[in-house]
Design a protein around this motif. Structure first.
Motif, PDB file in Angstrom:
ATOM      1  N   SER A 157       0.836  -1.199   0.000  1.00  0.00           N
ATOM      2  CA  SER A 157       0.000   0.000   0.000  1.00  0.00           C
ATOM      3  C   SER A 157       0.875   1.255   0.000  1.00  0.00           C
ATOM      4  N   GLY A 158       1.980   1.205   0.762  1.00  0.00           N
ATOM      5  CA  GLY A 158       2.923   2.331   0.772  1.00  0.00           C
ATOM      6  C   GLY A 158       3.553   2.517  -0.598  1.00  0.00           C
ATOM      7  N   GLU A 159       3.863   1.392  -1.239  1.00  0.00           N
ATOM      8  CA  GLU A 159       4.490   1.439  -2.559  1.00  0.00           C
ATOM      9  C   GLU A 159       3.532   2.050  -3.575  1.00  0.00           C
ATOM     10  N   ARG A 160       2.276   1.625  -3.501  1.00  0.00           N
ATOM     11  CA  ARG A 160       1.273   2.178  -4.434  1.00  0.00           C
ATOM     12  C   ARG A 160       1.103   3.675  -4.220  1.00  0.00           C
ATOM     13  N   ALA A 161       1.131   4.081  -2.950  1.00  0.00           N
ATOM     14  CA  ALA A 161       0.979   5.511  -2.651  1.00  0.00           C
ATOM     15  C   ALA A 161       2.142   6.298  -3.252  1.00  0.00           C
ATOM     16  N   LEU A 162       3.350   5.736  -3.138  1.00  0.00           N
ATOM     17  CA  LEU A 162       4.518   6.429  -3.679  1.00  0.00           C
ATOM     18  C   LEU A 162       4.457   6.483  -5.207  1.00  0.00           C
ATOM     19  N   TYR A 196      14.703   4.208  -4.064  1.00  0.00           N
ATOM     20  CA  TYR A 196      14.088   4.540  -2.777  1.00  0.00           C
ATOM     21  C   TYR A 196      14.124   3.351  -1.813  1.00  0.00           C
ATOM     22  N   LYS A 197      13.768   2.180  -2.335  1.00  0.00           N
ATOM     23  CA  LYS A 197      13.740   0.989  -1.474  1.00  0.00           C
ATOM     24  C   LYS A 197      15.134   0.683  -0.916  1.00  0.00           C
ATOM     25  N   LYS A 198      16.138   0.912  -1.753  1.00  0.00           N
ATOM     26  CA  LYS A 198      17.522   0.679  -1.291  1.00  0.00           C
ATOM     27  C   LYS A 198      17.875   1.650  -0.172  1.00  0.00           C
TER      28      LYS A 198
END
Lengths: 273, 188
Positions: free
Chosen positions: A71-76, B60-62
Motif C-alpha cells: 500500500s505504501g508502494e502504491r501511494a509512492l 528509494y527501497k535501497k
C-alpha cells in the motif's frame, strides 16, 4: 510466575503462556523481522511446529505487513505520477514562454503559405479532383516550392535545445492508422538527420480505441521553409492543408487530421547550457 | 515552496527521514537524459516514464533498507538502473514474441493458489485503506518507509516515539481484527 504455577506444563506450553503474558503479536512481529535471537528464537520455532494457530497467525501477520508495504508502494507510485505531471506542466509553461515569438513566426508563415497556395491554386486548373472537392481553402504542398524560407528567431534563453527523439524510418508510419496505441509521427529533415530548431514536427496521437472516421489530432510544432523537402522524404503523397471552421487540418489521401499547437513538453527536451 | 537540497547526500538523508519534498525535488532532476536514451532505443515517452519511476522505486527501497552503497552521482545511478530495466524489458518482449504460450500447459493448481493469495492481499489492502489516517500513514511509514518511531512521532505530531509506538500497536490491532473478520478467521 508461570514457572511456579504451571510446573506440570511441558516446555512449549510454558512458552505459549509466556508469549501470552507479554505480547503475543510482538513475538510474532519480532520473529518476522528477525529480531528474535538465540533461545527465544529456538523456543518460538519449536512452538510454531506444534501450534497450528500460531503458524496461521504468523502467516497472516506476514501478509498484513506485506500488504502495508504494498500500500505504501502504491501511494509512492501515485505520488511519482503526480510529480511527472507537474514536471510536464512546468516544462510546457517554459516552452510556451520561451517559444512564443517563434510560434508567432511559424503561424504567420503558415498563414502566408496558405494564402500563397490559394493564389497558385487559382492559376492551376490541373489539380486533383480530391483537392478541388475541398473548395478554396486548400494548400497543396506540391505547389508551394517557392515558399520563402523564413526562420523564426529564438529568444535568448538559458537553455539550448536538443533533439530528444531519433528520426524514424518513414515505413514505421505506414500502418499508423490501423494500429492501436499512442503514436507520434515525427517528421524530420532527413538530409542531416537533425532536429533543428526550426524544423517541422507533427505528432499523431490516435486514441487507444479508434472510431471510424474520427479526426486524429496532430500537434503542430515548428517549421520553416523546408516543408516540401520534409514531406518528400516521408514519401507522403497528396499532402495538403485545409482550414475549416478556423481549424487547421492536414489531409493525407482521404484522411483528415486536426493540427493543433504542440503541447507535450517532453517532445522537445532541454538541457542546461 | 520547495526546499532546496544542495547535494545528493542531502537528498538521500531527507528521503531516509521521510521528507516527501525531497522526492519532488529529485524526480525532475534526472528524467530527461533517461527519457532521451529510452526513446532512442525503441521506446516511447510513456515507456520512459514507467522505467524511470521503476528506477526511482528501486533507488528509494535501497535507501530505506540501508542497502544503498552509492559511489557515483544519483543521476548516474538512476540512469544505469533505468537502462538495465529497459534492456531487460526489450529482451523480454523479444522472448515473448518467440514463444507461443499454451494456456493448458500452465499448472492449474499453482494458478489457483496464486489467485487465492492475490485475493487475500487485495482484501488486506482494502482494510489498510479503510483504516484511514493517521493509522495508514503511521503503518506505511513504519513498514514501507522503514522510519523509526521518533521520526514517525515527528511527522504525525505525537509527543514522542513511545507514543507513536503505542499508536502503532493500536492501529495494527484494528487492522488485524478487520482483516480476520473479512477472511472469516477465528479472532480469539
Amino acid at each position: 510466575m508461570y514457572a511456579t504455577t504451571e510446573k506440570s506444563c511441558n516446555e512449549t506450553t510454558q512458552f505459549k503462556y509466556r508469549m501470552m503474558e507479554t505480547n503475543y503479536f510482538e513475538w510474532i512481529e519480532n520473529y518476522i523481522s528477525g529480531a528474535l535471537k538465540g533461545e527465544q528464537l529456538k523456543a518460538f520455532e519449536e512452538q510454531l511446529k506444534i501450534d497450528s494457530i500460531l503458524a496461521e497467525r504468523v502467516a497472516l501477520e506476514k501478509e498484513i505487513i506485506d500488504a502495508i508495504g504494498l500500500s505504501g508502494e502504491r501511494a509512492l507510485r501515485k505520488q511519482l505520477k503526480t510529480y511527472h505531471q507537474e514536471m510536464q506542466e512546468q516544462d510546457s509553461g517554459r516552452i510556451i514562454s520561451l517559444k512564443k515569438s517563434y510560434y508567432l513566426v511559424a503561424a504567420s508563415l503558415m498563414l502566408f503559405a496558405l494564402i500563397g497556395s490559394w493564389f497558385l491554386r487559382t492559376d492551376n486548373n490541373t489539380q486533383t479532383a480530391r483537392i478541388e472537392q475541398q473548395k478554396e481553402h486548400i494548400l497543396d504542398f506540391k505547389n508551394i516550392s517557392n515558399l520563402p524560407s523564413s526562420k523564426g528567431t529564438l529568444q535568448k534563453t538559458s537553455y539550448q535545445l536538443h533533439d530528444s527523439i531519433k528520426p524514424q524510418k518513414a515505413s514505421i508510419y505506414k500502418d499508423l492508422d490501423e494500429k492501436e496505441g499512442i503514436y507520434k509521427l515525427h517528421i524530420f529533415n532527413y538530409d542531416d538527420c537533425k532536429v533543428s530548431e526550426d524544423s517541422l514536427r507533427l505528432f499523431i496521437h490516435p486514441p487507444i480505441k479508434r472510431v471510424a472516421g474520427e479526426i486524429i489530432p496532430i500537434n503542430y510544432y515548428t517549421y520553416n521553409g523546408t516543408l516540401l523537402n520534409l514531406f518528400g522524404n516521408l514519401n507522403i503523397k497528396q499532402l495538403s492543408l485545409h482550414i475549416e471552421n478556423n481549424q487547421l487540418y492536414l489531409l493525407m489521401g482521404e484522411k483528415k487530421y486536426l493540427i493543433t499547437q504542440h503541447n507535450e513538453p517532453n517532445a522537445l527536451s532541454r538541457i542546461k547550457e | 515552496m520547495k526546499t532546496s537540497y544542495t547535494s545528493d547526500k542531502a537528498i538521500i538523508e531527507a528521503l531516509k527521514n521521510g521528507e516527501e519534498q525531497a522526492m519532488s525535488v529529485l524526480y525532475p532532476q534526472h528524467y530527461k537524459p533517461i527519457q532521451k536514451w529510452i526513446v532512442q532505443n525503441n521506446g516511447l515517452e510513456t515507456d520512459a516514464e514507467d522505467v524511470y519511476q521503476e528506477a526511482i522505486m528501486v533507488f528509494y527501497k535501497k535507501i530505506v533498507s540501508n542497502e544503498l552503497d552509492l559511489n557515483c552521482k544519483i543521476g548516474t545511478y538512476l540512469f544505469a538502473v533505468s537502462k538495465n530495466i529497459w534492456l531487460k524489458q526489450l529482451r523480454k518482449q523479444k522472448t515473448t514474441k518467440n514463444i507461443k504460450i499454451n494456456p493448458n500447459n500452465q499448472a492449474g493448481d499453482n494458478k489457483e493458489e496464486k489467485l487465492q493469495n492475490d485475493n487475500r492481499i487485495e482484501v488486506i489492502l482494502e482494510e489498510v485503506e479503510h483504516l484511514g489516517n493517521p493509522c495508514k500513514t503511521l503503518l506505511q511509514s513504519f513498514y514501507f518507509k522503514k522510519m523509526d518511531m521518533e521520526s514517525i512521532a515527528e511527522i504525525l505530531n505525537y509527543s514522542n516515539g513511545k507514543r507513536a509506538k503505542s499508536q502503532k500497536y493500536k492501529c495494527m490491532q484494528r487492522l488485524r481484527k478487520a482483516v480476520m473478520k473479512r477472511l472469516n478467521l477465528n479472532t480469539e
